[in-house]
Design a protein around this motif. Structure first.
Motif, short mmCIF file in Angstrom:
data_model
loop_
_atom_site.label_atom_id
_atom_site.label_comp_id
_atom_site.label_asym_id
_atom_site.label_seq_id
_atom_site.Cartn_x
_atom_site.Cartn_y
_atom_site.Cartn_z
N ASN A 31 35.55 4.09 -33.21
CA ASN A 31 34.77 3.84 -34.42
C ASN A 31 33.98 2.55 -34.33
N TYR A 32 34.40 1.66 -33.45
CA TYR A 32 33.69 0.39 -33.25
C TYR A 32 32.71 0.47 -32.09
N MET A 33 33.11 1.16 -31.02
CA MET A 33 32.32 1.17 -29.79
C MET A 33 31.17 2.16 -29.84
N ILE A 34 31.38 3.35 -30.38
CA ILE A 34 30.34 4.38 -30.34
C ILE A 34 29.07 3.95 -31.07
N PRO A 35 29.14 3.40 -32.28
CA PRO A 35 27.89 2.91 -32.90
C PRO A 35 27.19 1.84 -32.06
N GLY A 36 27.97 0.97 -31.43
CA GLY A 36 27.35 -0.03 -30.56
C GLY A 36 26.68 0.58 -29.35
N GLN A 58 25.87 8.56 -20.56
CA GLN A 58 26.29 7.20 -20.89
C GLN A 58 27.25 7.19 -22.06
N LEU A 59 27.00 8.01 -23.06
CA LEU A 59 27.88 8.04 -24.21
C LEU A 59 29.28 8.50 -23.83
N ILE A 81 25.27 3.43 -29.21
CA ILE A 81 24.01 4.05 -29.64
C ILE A 81 22.87 3.04 -29.53
N GLY A 82 23.10 1.81 -30.00
CA GLY A 82 22.07 0.79 -29.91
C GLY A 82 21.74 0.42 -28.48
N ALA A 83 22.76 0.26 -27.64
CA ALA A 83 22.53 -0.12 -26.25
C ALA A 83 21.77 0.97 -25.49
N ILE A 84 22.12 2.23 -25.72
CA ILE A 84 21.45 3.34 -25.03
C ILE A 84 19.99 3.44 -25.48
#
Length: 373
Positions: free
Chosen positions: A178-183, A33-34, A185-188
């Motif tokens: 830098n904006y999408m990857i941290p988000g 997913q990542l 992480i939360g969704a996964i």
């Protein structure tokens, strides 16, 4: 009490270890997913196919084309001779942008007169169009500045007027990763904990072992803790994997405190695990549990600010987003990872996650107790 909880944990670990395919999925899903979403869910627009209609055919017009070719936003795919050919390429989707250079452009540049060119952007995809439009104008303005400096011997920095000097904090390159990857992480994390927890309880019911657990001295709360504990550990392992991949592979800088991030992630996992237990009290089969998980996950993704800014949503949807724990977790992840902030700016999100976690776990435990009775 702890001996009984330990027995349930041991039993659940045996379930996980004896099913290597499920165990592999637990650790492969977040990685897949990542990578998929990390590359697909991006607002960075690159290599937009552009076609050129050059009626001037002068060194000046060629210099303008080379300016657009030099940046990675556009990719010059060829030249056309007629407007009909240009329209045909745009209609077919072969080109998404077009540069029209009228005859006399070179003469106007050499004479110091205002030279006009045409830019056509395919607006069928607004996300691509808006970024391509801004990039096209920026390239044209920069090239215009170079022409003024060279042909008229003017230094724009010494000309009167406004001299804006913007600075971008936290993400100077404005990389969407830098904006999408941290988000992500939360969704996964939310998806995994909800799905695995819901299926773990439903699996006992499907296999007929729930009745055996009921007649044992184990209390409902002890059973819940024992069933959930292994998946908390798995969630943190997945968290470490995708956080490491985000930093090393996608080059997302980690500027905050790791301990603070892990602690606040625990509050988020509390609400996700509670939702998974709630699903298990409603679903009768593992397939039904999976469908209910997706049913709750989709609104979270669309309304929490993962893909679309909350400020751009209708007011009603903004109010609904306050009921989604992922909204608060996204703020925490992006603030700690990208901005490097401490706990002070995140008190509101921390309290919200704590309230959601306690409410979800309390309601789930109550329904689970009634289901056992």
């Amino acid at each position: 009490m702890f001996q009984r909880i330990g027995a349930v944990i041991y039993k659940e670990v045996l379930h996980i270890v004896r099913d290597p395919r499920t165990l592999a999925v637990m650790f492969m899903i977040p990685v897949v997913q990542l990578f998929l979403l990390g590359y697909a869910a991006t607002t960075d627009v690159k290599h937009v196919p552009m076609v050129v209609l050059d009626w001037d055919r002068t060194p000046q017009s060629q210099e303008l084309v080379d300016t657009y070719r030099a940046v990675d936003v556009f990719r010059i795919i060829g030249y056309v001779e007629r407007q009909e050919d240009l329209a045909r390429l745009l209609d077919a989707g072969i080109a998404q942008a077009a540069l029209l250079i009228p005859k006399g452009y070179g003469a106007d540049v050499l004479a110091g007169r205002l030279a006009t060119v045409g830019l056509i952007i395919d607006g069928s995809d607004p996300a691509v169009a808006s970024n391509a439009y801004a990039a096209a104008l920026s390239i044209a303005q920069n090239h215009s500045t170079q022409i003024l400096r060279r042909t008229l011997n003017l230094d724009p920095r010494r000309m009167p007027g406004l001299d804006p000097r913007p600075r971008v904090w936290y993400n100077p390159e404005m990389r969407s990763a830098n904006y999408m990857i941290p988000g992500l992480i939360g969704a996964i994390l939310q998806f995994l904990t909800m799905l695995l927890t819901a299926q773990a309880i439903v699996r006992e019911r499907e296999q007929g072992t729930m009745e055996q657990l009921i007649v044992t001295p184990i209390r409902p709360v002890e059973l819940v803790v024992g069933k959930v504990a292994p998946y908390v550990l798995i969630a943190y392992i997945d968290f470490a994997i995708i956080l490491t991949l985000g930093a090393l592979w996608f080059r997302v800088p980690f500027r905050g405190n790791l301990g603070l991030l892990l602690a606040l992630s625990g509050l988020f996992l509390l609400s996700s695990l509670g939702l998974g237990l709630l699903i298990s009290t409603v679903a009768s089969t593992q397939r039904e549990a999976m469908l209910l998980t997706y049913f709750l996950l989709l609104p979270s993704i669309f309304l929490a600010g993962l893909l679309f800014p909350i400020q751009a949503m209708p007011q009603v949807l903004q109010w609904i987003s306050y009921l989604i724990p992922l909204r608060y977790m996204l703020v925490i992840l992006r603030s700690i990872i990208v901005k490097g902030v401490g706990i002070e700016p995140l008190w509101d999100e921390t309290v919200a996650l704590l309230l959601f976690g306690v409410a979800a776990m309390g309601l789930a435990a109550r329904r689970f107790r009634k289901r056992l009775e």
